[in-house]
Scaffold this motif. Structure first.
Motif, PDB file in Angstrom:
ATOM      1  N   MET A 181      -2.589   6.715   6.486  1.00  0.00           N
ATOM      2  CA  MET A 181      -2.592   7.503   5.384  1.00  0.00           C
ATOM      3  C   MET A 181      -3.745   8.739   5.160  1.00  0.00           C
ATOM      4  O   MET A 181      -3.250   9.658   4.835  1.00  0.00           O
ATOM      5  CB  MET A 181      -1.627   7.958   4.636  1.00  0.00           C
ATOM      6  N   GLY A 182      -4.469   8.142   5.927  1.00  0.00           N
ATOM      7  CA  GLY A 182      -5.667   8.753   6.170  1.00  0.00           C
ATOM      8  C   GLY A 182      -6.174  10.545   6.325  1.00  0.00           C
ATOM      9  O   GLY A 182      -6.166  11.352   5.233  1.00  0.00           O
ATOM     10  N   SER A 183      -5.273  10.897   6.827  1.00  0.00           N
ATOM     11  CA  SER A 183      -5.556  12.425   7.458  1.00  0.00           C
ATOM     12  C   SER A 183      -3.417  12.806   7.368  1.00  0.00           C
ATOM     13  O   SER A 183      -3.469  14.927   7.314  1.00  0.00           O
ATOM     14  CB  SER A 183      -5.330  12.661   8.679  1.00  0.00           C
ATOM     15  N   VAL A 184      -2.795  12.663   6.312  1.00  0.00           N
ATOM     16  CA  VAL A 184      -1.449  13.087   6.036  1.00  0.00           C
ATOM     17  C   VAL A 184      -1.827  13.970   4.477  1.00  0.00           C
ATOM     18  O   VAL A 184      -2.556  13.394   3.484  1.00  0.00           O
ATOM     19  CB  VAL A 184      -0.698  11.725   5.287  1.00  0.00           C
ATOM     20  N   GLY A 185      -1.497  15.069   4.425  1.00  0.00           N
ATOM     21  CA  GLY A 185      -1.883  15.713   3.348  1.00  0.00           C
ATOM     22  C   GLY A 185      -1.389  15.478   1.616  1.00  0.00           C
ATOM     23  O   GLY A 185      -2.058  15.708   0.425  1.00  0.00           O
ATOM     24  N   ARG A 186       0.132  15.071   1.339  1.00  0.00           N
ATOM     25  CA  ARG A 186       0.726  14.835   0.476  1.00  0.00           C
ATOM     26  C   ARG A 186       1.707  13.440   0.932  1.00  0.00           C
ATOM     27  O   ARG A 186       2.671  13.093   1.792  1.00  0.00           O
ATOM     28  CB  ARG A 186       1.989  15.870  -0.296  1.00  0.00           C
ATOM     29  N   VAL A 187       1.600  12.569   0.180  1.00  0.00           N
ATOM     30  CA  VAL A 187       2.198  11.171   0.057  1.00  0.00           C
ATOM     31  C   VAL A 187       2.510  10.912  -1.789  1.00  0.00           C
ATOM     32  O   VAL A 187       2.036  10.743  -2.198  1.00  0.00           O
ATOM     33  CB  VAL A 187       1.298   9.887   0.262  1.00  0.00           C
ATOM     34  N   TRP A 188       3.699  10.125  -1.176  1.00  0.00           N
ATOM     35  CA  TRP A 188       4.862   9.694  -2.070  1.00  0.00           C
ATOM     36  C   TRP A 188       5.518   8.841  -1.558  1.00  0.00           C
ATOM     37  O   TRP A 188       5.872   8.098  -1.050  1.00  0.00           O
ATOM     38  CB  TRP A 188       6.228  10.751  -2.224  1.00  0.00           C
ATOM     39  N   LEU A 211       3.951  -0.859  -9.148  1.00  0.00           N
ATOM     40  CA  LEU A 211       3.337   0.239  -7.756  1.00  0.00           C
ATOM     41  C   LEU A 211       1.857   0.979  -7.861  1.00  0.00           C
ATOM     42  O   LEU A 211       1.168   0.735  -7.609  1.00  0.00           O
ATOM     43  CB  LEU A 211       4.358   1.164  -8.194  1.00  0.00           C
ATOM     44  N   ARG A 212       1.060   0.680 -10.131  1.00  0.00           N
ATOM     45  CA  ARG A 212      -0.349   1.325  -9.633  1.00  0.00           C
ATOM     46  C   ARG A 212      -1.094   0.714  -9.227  1.00  0.00           C
ATOM     47  O   ARG A 212      -2.361   0.947  -8.810  1.00  0.00           O
ATOM     48  CB  ARG A 212      -0.504   1.862 -11.689  1.00  0.00           C
ATOM     49  N   ASN A 213      -0.628  -0.923 -10.014  1.00  0.00           N
ATOM     50  CA  ASN A 213      -1.638  -1.690  -9.325  1.00  0.00           C
ATOM     51  C   ASN A 213      -1.701  -1.910  -7.763  1.00  0.00           C
ATOM     52  O   ASN A 213      -3.113  -2.193  -7.112  1.00  0.00           O
ATOM     53  CB  ASN A 213      -1.132  -3.459  -9.923  1.00  0.00           C
ATOM     54  N   GLY A 214      -0.762  -2.008  -6.956  1.00  0.00           N
ATOM     55  CA  GLY A 214      -0.689  -1.993  -6.029  1.00  0.00           C
ATOM     56  C   GLY A 214      -1.205  -1.272  -5.140  1.00  0.00           C
ATOM     57  O   GLY A 214      -2.110  -1.075  -4.015  1.00  0.00           O
ATOM     58  N   VAL A 215      -1.562   0.395  -5.391  1.00  0.00           N
ATOM     59  CA  VAL A 215      -1.959   1.483  -4.596  1.00  0.00           C
ATOM     60  C   VAL A 215      -3.588   1.491  -4.975  1.00  0.00           C
ATOM     61  O   VAL A 215      -4.308   1.285  -4.059  1.00  0.00           O
ATOM     62  CB  VAL A 215      -1.289   2.082  -4.605  1.00  0.00           C
ATOM     63  N   ALA A 224      12.827   7.506  -8.941  1.00  0.00           N
ATOM     64  CA  ALA A 224      11.936   8.222  -9.144  1.00  0.00           C
ATOM     65  C   ALA A 224      10.560   7.835  -7.759  1.00  0.00           C
ATOM     66  O   ALA A 224      10.887   7.464  -6.870  1.00  0.00           O
ATOM     67  CB  ALA A 224      11.048   7.426 -10.421  1.00  0.00           C
ATOM     68  N   ALA A 225      10.051   8.756  -8.069  1.00  0.00           N
ATOM     69  CA  ALA A 225       9.019   8.983  -7.475  1.00  0.00           C
ATOM     70  C   ALA A 225       7.709   9.641  -8.116  1.00  0.00           C
ATOM     71  O   ALA A 225       7.575   9.790  -9.085  1.00  0.00           O
ATOM     72  CB  ALA A 225       9.304  10.443  -6.413  1.00  0.00           C
ATOM     73  N   VAL A 226       6.916   8.872  -7.158  1.00  0.00           N
ATOM     74  CA  VAL A 226       4.814   9.584  -8.125  1.00  0.00           C
ATOM     75  C   VAL A 226       4.158   9.999  -6.507  1.00  0.00           C
ATOM     76  O   VAL A 226       4.066   8.791  -5.171  1.00  0.00           O
ATOM     77  CB  VAL A 226       4.471   8.508  -8.191  1.00  0.00           C
ATOM     78  N   GLU A 227       2.722  10.473  -6.839  1.00  0.00           N
ATOM     79  CA  GLU A 227       2.508  11.100  -5.887  1.00  0.00           C
ATOM     80  C   GLU A 227       1.564  10.453  -5.773  1.00  0.00           C
ATOM     81  O   GLU A 227       0.561   9.607  -6.966  1.00  0.00           O
ATOM     82  CB  GLU A 227       2.120  12.606  -5.913  1.00  0.00           C
ATOM     83  N   LEU A 228       0.613   9.477  -4.836  1.00  0.00           N
ATOM     84  CA  LEU A 228      -0.557   8.987  -4.330  1.00  0.00           C
ATOM     85  C   LEU A 228      -1.777   9.881  -3.862  1.00  0.00           C
ATOM     86  O   LEU A 228      -1.138  10.839  -3.474  1.00  0.00           O
ATOM     87  CB  LEU A 228      -0.140   7.808  -3.284  1.00  0.00           C
ATOM     88  N   GLN A 229      -2.810   9.444  -4.332  1.00  0.00           N
ATOM     89  CA  GLN A 229      -4.166  10.610  -4.134  1.00  0.00           C
ATOM     90  C   GLN A 229      -5.439   9.743  -3.798  1.00  0.00           C
ATOM     91  O   GLN A 229      -5.189   8.244  -4.304  1.00  0.00           O
ATOM     92  CB  GLN A 229      -3.896  11.413  -5.919  1.00  0.00           C
TER      93      GLN A 229
END
Length: 149
Positions: free
Chosen positions: A100-107, A120-124, A142-147
């Motif tokens: 996902m390195g070049s993807v602008g937004r990841v959910w 979820l937070r521990n996994g990412v 629900a959805a969370v955006e990854l940063q």
């Protein structure tokens, strides 16, 4: 009078963009309908593995094809990783998050009851990513955006 935004709009999916939807379930991907006009979806098709090695009992595993490096897609504006439980979540992370390195937004789109936010937070976090606060898509999802760091 307020206009209700669609889930795709909540996730920042813009008209005419390229979206990578990672997930096979109709229920998970239907959460994004209707998509804005002109949105195209990226298909991450797996390469077919020839089964010729299977029938060759004399050489066995020596004839298995070498694993190939997964494709790192380019030009993706938004990626949506749709999962239905924690096991599927970890499997999908292992498969796609390193690409996902070049993807602008990841959910990550997930059912609140089946995937606790801490897991979820521990996994990412194991991949060096963090998350935003969750957005409710409906009563169950629900959805969370990854940063990236």
């Amino acid at each position: 009078m307020s206009i209700e935004r669609t889930n795709a709009e909540l996730l920042g999916i813009q008209p005419g963009t390229l979206v990578w939807i990672v997930g096979e379930s109709v229920e998970e991907t239907a959460l994004l309908d209707p998509m804005p006009d002109g949105v195209e979806t990226y298909s991450d098709e797996e390469q077919e593995q020839p089964e010729s090695w299977f029938s060759d009992t004399w050489t066995g595993a020596e004839n298995r094809p070498e694993p190939t490096e997964p494709v790192k897609p380019s030009g993706i504006d938004t990626a949506v990783i749709a999962v239905s439980n924690s096991q599927e979540f970890h499997m999908r992370l292992d498969d796609v998050l390193p690409r996902m390195g070049s993807v602008g937004r990841v959910w990550v789109v997930y059912p609140v009851e089946a995937l606790p936010l801490t897991i979820l937070r521990n996994g990412v976090g194991e991949y060096g990513w963090s998350t935003t606060e969750p957005i409710d898509l409906d009563d169950a999802w629900a959805a969370v955006e990854l940063q990236q760091p």
